[in-house]
Design a protein around this motif. Structure first.
Motif, PDB file in Angstrom:
ATOM      1  N   SER A 204       3.386   0.389 -10.497  1.00  0.00           N
ATOM      2  CA  SER A 204       2.690   0.281 -11.924  1.00  0.00           C
ATOM      3  C   SER A 204       1.965  -0.917 -11.845  1.00  0.00           C
ATOM      4  O   SER A 204       1.722  -1.796 -10.821  1.00  0.00           O
ATOM      5  N   ASP A 205       1.104  -1.110 -12.759  1.00  0.00           N
ATOM      6  CA  ASP A 205      -0.132  -2.022 -13.123  1.00  0.00           C
ATOM      7  C   ASP A 205       0.576  -3.520 -13.163  1.00  0.00           C
ATOM      8  O   ASP A 205       1.306  -3.845 -14.094  1.00  0.00           O
ATOM      9  N   GLY A 206      -0.397  -4.376 -12.846  1.00  0.00           N
ATOM     10  CA  GLY A 206      -0.369  -5.775 -13.062  1.00  0.00           C
ATOM     11  C   GLY A 206       1.271  -6.660 -12.671  1.00  0.00           C
ATOM     12  O   GLY A 206       1.321  -7.580 -13.268  1.00  0.00           O
ATOM     13  N   LYS A 207       1.463  -6.071 -11.574  1.00  0.00           N
ATOM     14  CA  LYS A 207       2.635  -6.743 -11.135  1.00  0.00           C
ATOM     15  C   LYS A 207       2.364  -7.901 -10.096  1.00  0.00           C
ATOM     16  O   LYS A 207       1.345  -7.476  -9.305  1.00  0.00           O
ATOM     17  N   ARG A 208       3.099  -8.770  -9.767  1.00  0.00           N
ATOM     18  CA  ARG A 208       2.833  -9.781  -8.497  1.00  0.00           C
ATOM     19  C   ARG A 208       4.359  -9.982  -7.846  1.00  0.00           C
ATOM     20  O   ARG A 208       5.300  -9.966  -8.365  1.00  0.00           O
ATOM     21  N   ILE A 209       4.006 -10.239  -6.541  1.00  0.00           N
ATOM     22  CA  ILE A 209       5.139 -10.879  -5.687  1.00  0.00           C
ATOM     23  C   ILE A 209       4.821 -12.356  -5.583  1.00  0.00           C
ATOM     24  O   ILE A 209       3.558 -12.638  -5.043  1.00  0.00           O
ATOM     25  N   ARG A 210       5.436 -13.464  -6.205  1.00  0.00           N
ATOM     26  CA  ARG A 210       4.753 -14.493  -5.987  1.00  0.00           C
ATOM     27  C   ARG A 210       3.436 -14.606  -6.651  1.00  0.00           C
ATOM     28  O   ARG A 210       3.250 -13.853  -7.778  1.00  0.00           O
ATOM     29  N   MET A 211       2.566 -15.093  -6.147  1.00  0.00           N
ATOM     30  CA  MET A 211       0.960 -15.235  -6.610  1.00  0.00           C
ATOM     31  C   MET A 211       0.088 -13.790  -6.050  1.00  0.00           C
ATOM     32  O   MET A 211      -0.917 -13.774  -6.258  1.00  0.00           O
ATOM     33  N   GLN A 212       0.933 -13.178  -5.260  1.00  0.00           N
ATOM     34  CA  GLN A 212       0.077 -11.879  -4.572  1.00  0.00           C
ATOM     35  C   GLN A 212       0.212 -10.975  -5.694  1.00  0.00           C
ATOM     36  O   GLN A 212       1.054 -10.440  -5.934  1.00  0.00           O
ATOM     37  N   ASN A 213      -1.053 -10.428  -5.935  1.00  0.00           N
ATOM     38  CA  ASN A 213      -1.224  -9.218  -6.732  1.00  0.00           C
ATOM     39  C   ASN A 213      -0.810  -7.724  -6.061  1.00  0.00           C
ATOM     40  O   ASN A 213      -1.018  -7.733  -4.658  1.00  0.00           O
ATOM     41  N   LEU A 214      -0.001  -7.041  -6.693  1.00  0.00           N
ATOM     42  CA  LEU A 214       0.489  -5.833  -6.304  1.00  0.00           C
ATOM     43  C   LEU A 214      -0.397  -4.571  -6.577  1.00  0.00           C
ATOM     44  O   LEU A 214      -0.351  -4.556  -7.775  1.00  0.00           O
ATOM     45  N   PRO A 215      -1.258  -3.987  -5.848  1.00  0.00           N
ATOM     46  CA  PRO A 215      -1.819  -2.749  -6.348  1.00  0.00           C
ATOM     47  C   PRO A 215      -1.111  -1.556  -6.631  1.00  0.00           C
ATOM     48  O   PRO A 215       0.036  -1.464  -6.055  1.00  0.00           O
ATOM     49  N   ASN A 216      -1.499  -0.897  -7.731  1.00  0.00           N
ATOM     50  CA  ASN A 216      -0.538   0.343  -8.096  1.00  0.00           C
ATOM     51  C   ASN A 216      -1.351   1.306  -7.250  1.00  0.00           C
ATOM     52  O   ASN A 216      -2.380   1.939  -7.830  1.00  0.00           O
ATOM     53  N   LEU A 217      -0.392   2.035  -6.444  1.00  0.00           N
ATOM     54  CA  LEU A 217      -1.337   2.758  -5.468  1.00  0.00           C
ATOM     55  C   LEU A 217      -1.282   4.361  -6.183  1.00  0.00           C
ATOM     56  O   LEU A 217      -1.781   5.096  -5.558  1.00  0.00           O
ATOM     57  N   SER A 218      -0.745   4.296  -7.293  1.00  0.00           N
ATOM     58  CA  SER A 218      -0.716   5.749  -7.943  1.00  0.00           C
ATOM     59  C   SER A 218      -2.121   5.962  -8.411  1.00  0.00           C
ATOM     60  O   SER A 218      -2.463   6.959  -9.162  1.00  0.00           O
ATOM     61  N   THR A 219      -3.118   4.896  -8.874  1.00  0.00           N
ATOM     62  CA  THR A 219      -4.299   4.737  -9.369  1.00  0.00           C
ATOM     63  C   THR A 219      -5.460   4.738  -8.461  1.00  0.00           C
ATOM     64  O   THR A 219      -5.119   4.288  -7.262  1.00  0.00           O
ATOM     65  N   ALA A 221      -8.124   2.861  -8.430  1.00  0.00           N
ATOM     66  CA  ALA A 221      -8.491   1.663  -8.251  1.00  0.00           C
ATOM     67  C   ALA A 221      -7.565   0.711  -7.373  1.00  0.00           C
ATOM     68  O   ALA A 221      -7.761   0.366  -6.433  1.00  0.00           O
ATOM     69  N   GLY A 222      -6.153   1.107  -7.967  1.00  0.00           N
ATOM     70  CA  GLY A 222      -5.058   0.444  -7.280  1.00  0.00           C
ATOM     71  C   GLY A 222      -4.928   0.743  -5.601  1.00  0.00           C
ATOM     72  O   GLY A 222      -4.865   0.298  -4.772  1.00  0.00           O
ATOM     73  N   ALA A 223      -5.093   2.287  -5.546  1.00  0.00           N
ATOM     74  CA  ALA A 223      -5.107   2.961  -4.153  1.00  0.00           C
ATOM     75  C   ALA A 223      -6.328   2.176  -3.228  1.00  0.00           C
ATOM     76  O   ALA A 223      -5.699   1.782  -2.096  1.00  0.00           O
ATOM     77  N   MET A 224      -7.228   2.118  -3.735  1.00  0.00           N
ATOM     78  CA  MET A 224      -8.518   1.587  -3.029  1.00  0.00           C
ATOM     79  C   MET A 224      -8.164   0.068  -2.574  1.00  0.00           C
ATOM     80  O   MET A 224      -8.457  -0.460  -1.502  1.00  0.00           O
ATOM     81  N   LYS A 225      -7.513  -0.793  -3.531  1.00  0.00           N
ATOM     82  CA  LYS A 225      -7.042  -1.920  -3.052  1.00  0.00           C
ATOM     83  C   LYS A 225      -6.404  -2.104  -1.920  1.00  0.00           C
ATOM     84  O   LYS A 225      -6.273  -2.930  -1.049  1.00  0.00           O
ATOM     85  N   GLY A 226      -5.480  -0.929  -1.625  1.00  0.00           N
ATOM     86  CA  GLY A 226      -4.486  -0.642  -0.512  1.00  0.00           C
ATOM     87  C   GLY A 226      -5.354  -0.263   0.912  1.00  0.00           C
ATOM     88  O   GLY A 226      -4.763  -0.277   1.792  1.00  0.00           O
ATOM     89  N   VAL A 227      -6.404   0.371   0.587  1.00  0.00           N
ATOM     90  CA  VAL A 227      -7.245   0.860   1.613  1.00  0.00           C
ATOM     91  C   VAL A 227      -8.371  -0.102   2.033  1.00  0.00           C
ATOM     92  O   VAL A 227      -8.743  -0.241   3.226  1.00  0.00           O
ATOM     93  N   GLN A 228      -8.747  -0.819   1.021  1.00  0.00           N
ATOM     94  CA  GLN A 228      -9.981  -1.676   1.471  1.00  0.00           C
ATOM     95  C   GLN A 228      -9.569  -2.739   2.131  1.00  0.00           C
ATOM     96  O   GLN A 228      -8.637  -3.481   2.383  1.00  0.00           O
ATOM     97  N   GLY A 229     -10.540  -2.868   3.275  1.00  0.00           N
ATOM     98  CA  GLY A 229     -10.288  -4.388   4.021  1.00  0.00           C
ATOM     99  C   GLY A 229      -9.455  -3.903   5.377  1.00  0.00           C
ATOM    100  O   GLY A 229      -9.476  -4.785   6.381  1.00  0.00           O
ATOM    101  N   TRP A 230      -8.959  -2.778   5.431  1.00  0.00           N
ATOM    102  CA  TRP A 230      -8.477  -2.042   6.702  1.00  0.00           C
ATOM    103  C   TRP A 230      -9.127  -1.320   7.400  1.00  0.00           C
ATOM    104  O   TRP A 230      -9.802  -0.249   6.940  1.00  0.00           O
ATOM    105  N   PRO A 231      -9.293  -1.292   8.716  1.00  0.00           N
ATOM    106  CA  PRO A 231      -8.807  -2.529   9.434  1.00  0.00           C
ATOM    107  C   PRO A 231      -9.441  -3.759   9.276  1.00  0.00           C
ATOM    108  O   PRO A 231     -10.383  -3.674   8.848  1.00  0.00           O
ATOM    109  N   GLY A 232      -8.646  -4.739   9.513  1.00  0.00           N
ATOM    110  CA  GLY A 232      -9.175  -6.021   8.953  1.00  0.00           C
ATOM    111  C   GLY A 232      -8.560  -7.223   9.903  1.00  0.00           C
ATOM    112  O   GLY A 232      -7.744  -6.945  10.719  1.00  0.00           O
ATOM    113  N   TYR A 233      -9.489  -8.248  10.102  1.00  0.00           N
ATOM    114  CA  TYR A 233      -9.256  -9.424  10.617  1.00  0.00           C
ATOM    115  C   TYR A 233      -8.367 -10.445   9.941  1.00  0.00           C
ATOM    116  O   TYR A 233      -8.800 -10.776   9.000  1.00  0.00           O
TER     117      TYR A 233
END
Lengths: 289, 204
Positions: A204-219, A221-233
Motif C-alpha cells: 500500500s501507499d505512503g508507508k514507512r519502516i522507521r524513516m525508510q519509505n516503502l514503495p507500493n509494488l502494485s503500482t 511508480a512504486g514498482a519502479m522504485k523497487g527496480v530503479q538503481g539495481w544493480p547498485g553500488y
C-alpha cells in the motif's frame, strides 16, 4: 545506521487498524486521531545527505567500473568451452545483443523453457554456452567486501545498456503472464513467525519502516522504485549488488527461509514487480545507501 | 492449540467450497509450490516457516478479509490462548520497554537464534515523542495511555494485543509476539508500561 536501514526495511508489523477497531472498548478513541498525521514526505538528515552524495556521484558513478569489467568479461572467450557470451548468449534481442535487453526481461526463453530475469539468463548462458558449473556460481553469487562475482559485473554491464530506456516486460506472452500472476500470488502469501508477506511492507501507499519509505509494488511508480538503481553500488559495505540479492534480503527481513539463487521463485517475483513498472524509465545501474 | 489448527483447517475447507477465489485459484497453488521448491533453510530460518498455520491460511485465502463469523470465532480462540502474568500485574518498567521497542532484531537467518528478540515497535509505530525515526505501517501510539487511561481493563487489553494482535483483528499486520514466543512476560509487561505508565514519555 546499518541496523536502522537494513534491519528495518521489511521488519515489522502493524497494529494495522486494530486499535481503531476494538468493539470491546467503546470508550476508546480511534488511535488515528491521537496525533497529527505522520509526515510522510519529510526527509530525515540521512536521506538528504545521501541524495546530495548521489547527485555528486552522478558524474562518476562507481557502477561504471563494474560495467567496464563486465564488458570485458562479456566479450572474452571464457569457461571450459572457451566461448564468449558476445558470440553465444541471446538475451532475447539476438545473440550477443545487449542494447535494451535488460528492460525487456524477465521474458520467456524457449531454449531454457523458463521465464528468466536478466541475471538468471546470464547465468544460464554461462552454464550452457561457456560450460561453467551452476553450483559453483550459485555457491557465491553475490559480492562482499573482498569479492565481486563475475556475474555481478556481467549483469551491471547488460543493465548499463538499457540506461534511460522504458521498462517493457512482455506481459502479453502467456508464459510471462503466468509468471506474473504466480509472482503476484507469492507477494500476497503470509507465513513465517511474524505472518509477513511481501505486501505487508510493499502493498500500500505512503508507508514507512522507521524513516525508510516503502514503495507500493502494485503500482507502476512504486514498482519502479523497487527496480530503479539495481544493480547498485551499495555505500553500506561498498559493494556492487544485484536485484537478485535485494530480493533475497527482503525475504531475510520477512523472516522467511532463503530463496535459491536464479530460481523460478525470484524470476516470478521479478516478473510481477518489473512488469508493474512497464512504461517507466530505467536510469541504469545506480547507487544505493 | 492442535484443536484450533484443526478447527481452522476445517473452516478453510469450508471456505474453499463456499467462497469465490480471491486472487488465487491455480496461481495460489503454484505460488505455494514455488516457495516449497525454491526456498532453502538458512540459519534459524527453517523450511517449515513456509507452511501456513490455520490463521495465516484463512487470511491468505480471503485476501485478509475473512467473513465475520469466522473472524469472530478465531479471534475469540486467539484471545482465549493469551497467557496473562500469573501475578496479575501487567505494568512493567517503561524504560526497559523503550529499549526493547527500539530493537528490530530477531528471527532472521542472519540473527543469532535465541531470546529475547527486539520488539520492533518503532519500525511501524510512532510512540515516544523523543524518537522521531518511526514507521507508519501501524497507527501512532503517542499519548496512548493519556487518552485511554491506565485502568486494569486497558492494561489487560494492551497486554493481549502485544501478546497476540490477532486476538483483536484476525488479519492484522502485527505479529503475534507472545504467541510465537518472540516476547516473554517481562518484555510484554515493559512494553505495556511504555504505552500506559503515566511516567512514560509517551504520556507526557
Amino acid at each position: 545506521m546499518k541496523q536502522n536501514f537494513i534491519g528495518a526495511l521489511c521488519a515489522v508489523a502493524v497494529m494495522g487498524g486494530a486499535f481503531a477497531q476494538t468493539p470491546k472498548k467503546p470508550a476508546a478513541k480511534p488511535a488515528a486521531k491521537m496525533a497529527p498525521a505522520p509526515m510522510v514526505e519529510e526527509k530525515d538528515a540521512a536521506t538528504l545527505e545521501f541524495e546530495k552524495f548521489r547527485a555528486e556521484m552522478e558524474e562518476s558513478n562507481p557502477a561504471e567500473l563494474f560495467e567496464m569489467k563486465g564488458e570485458e568479461q562479456w566479450k572474452t572467450k571464457r569457461g571450459p568451452k572457451n566461448v564468449s557470451l558476445a558470440e553465444s548468449c541471446d538475451l532475447g534481442q539476438g545473440v550477443g545483443k545487449v542494447e535494451g535487453a535488460y528492460v525487456k526481461m524477465p521474458r520467456y526463453f524457449a531454449d531454457a523453457d523458463a521465464v528468466m530475469d536478466a541475471e538468471r539468463r546470464i547465468v544460464w548462458c554461462m552454464v550452457e554456452k561457456q560450460g561453467f558449473k551452476f553450483d559453483e556460481i550459485a555457491a557465491k553469487p553475490f559480492a562482499n567486501a573482498n569479492f565481486t562475482p563475475d556475474i555481478t559485473n556481467l549483469v551491471t554491464y547488460v543493465a548499463g545498456h538499457s540506461r534511460n530506456m522504458k521498462i517493457a516486460v512482455p506481459l502479453k506472452d502467456p508464459k510471462v503472464r503466468e509468471a506474473y500472476e504466480t509472482g503476484k500470488a507469492m507477494a500476497a502469501y503470509r507465513a513465517g513467525p511474524y505472518d509477513f508477506s511481501c505486501n505487508t511492507c510493499h502493498g500500500s501507499d505512503g508507508k514507512r519502516i522507521r524513516m525508510q519509505n516503502l514503495p507500493n509494488l502494485s503500482t507502476a511508480a512504486g514498482a519502479m522504485k523497487g527496480v530503479q538503481g539495481w544493480p547498485g553500488y551499495r555505500m553500506t559495505g561498498g559493494v556492487m549488488l544485484t536485484h537478485q540479492w535485494r530480493m533475497g534480503d527482503c525475504f531475510r527481513q520477512q523472516r522467511f527461509p532463503q530463496p535459491k539463487y536464479a530460481s523460478d521463485a525470484i524470476a516470478y517475483l521479478l516478473t510481477y514487480m518489473i512488469g508493474n513498472a512497464n512504461g517507466q524509465v530505467y536510469k541504469g545501474p545506480g547507487i544505493k545507501r | 492449540m492442535t484443536k484450533k489448527i484443526i478447527l481452522a483447517a476445517s473452516m478453510a475447507a469450508t471456505l474453499m467450497i463456499a467462497l469465490p477465489a480471491v486472487a488465487e485459484g491455480d496461481y495460489r497453488a503454484k505460488a505455494i509450490a514455488t516457495f516449497n521448491k525454491d526456498f532453502q533453510a538458512r540459519g534459524q530460518a527453517s523450511i517449515d516457516r513456509l507452511a501456513e498455520d490455520g490463521l495465516q491460511l484463512i487470511c491468505n485465502r480471503t485476501g485478509n478479509k475473512p467473513p465475520e463469523y469466522i473472524a469472530k470465532q478465531m479471534e475469540a480462540d486467539q484471545l482465549a490462548d493469551v497467557k496473562y502474568p500469573a501475578d496479575g500485574k501487567m505494568l512493567g518498567d517503561w524504560k526497559a520497554g523503550e529499549k526493547l521497542a527500539q530493537s528490530g532484531r530477531g528471527f532472521t537467518w542472519s540473527d543469532k537464534p535465541g531470546l529475547p528478540v527486539g520488539g520492533n515497535c518503532y519500525n511501524c509505530h510512532r510512540i515516544s515523542p523523543n524518537e522521531t525515526s518511526f514507521g507508519t505501517i501501524g497507527p501512532t501510539l503517542y499519548q496512548f495511555g493519556k487518552l485511554r487511561g491506565n485502568t486494569p481493563d486497558i492494561q489487560k487489553y494492551v497486554y493481549s494485543k502485544i501478546y497476540n494482535a490477532k486476538a483483536h483483528n484476525l488479519c492484522s499486520e502485527m505479529p503475534r509476539f507472545g504467541r510465537v514466543g518472540a516476547l516473554g512476560e517481562k518484555q510484554i509487561k515493559d512494553l505495556v508500561a511504555l504505552l500506559l505508565d503515566p511516567a512514560s514519555p509517551v504520556n507526557k
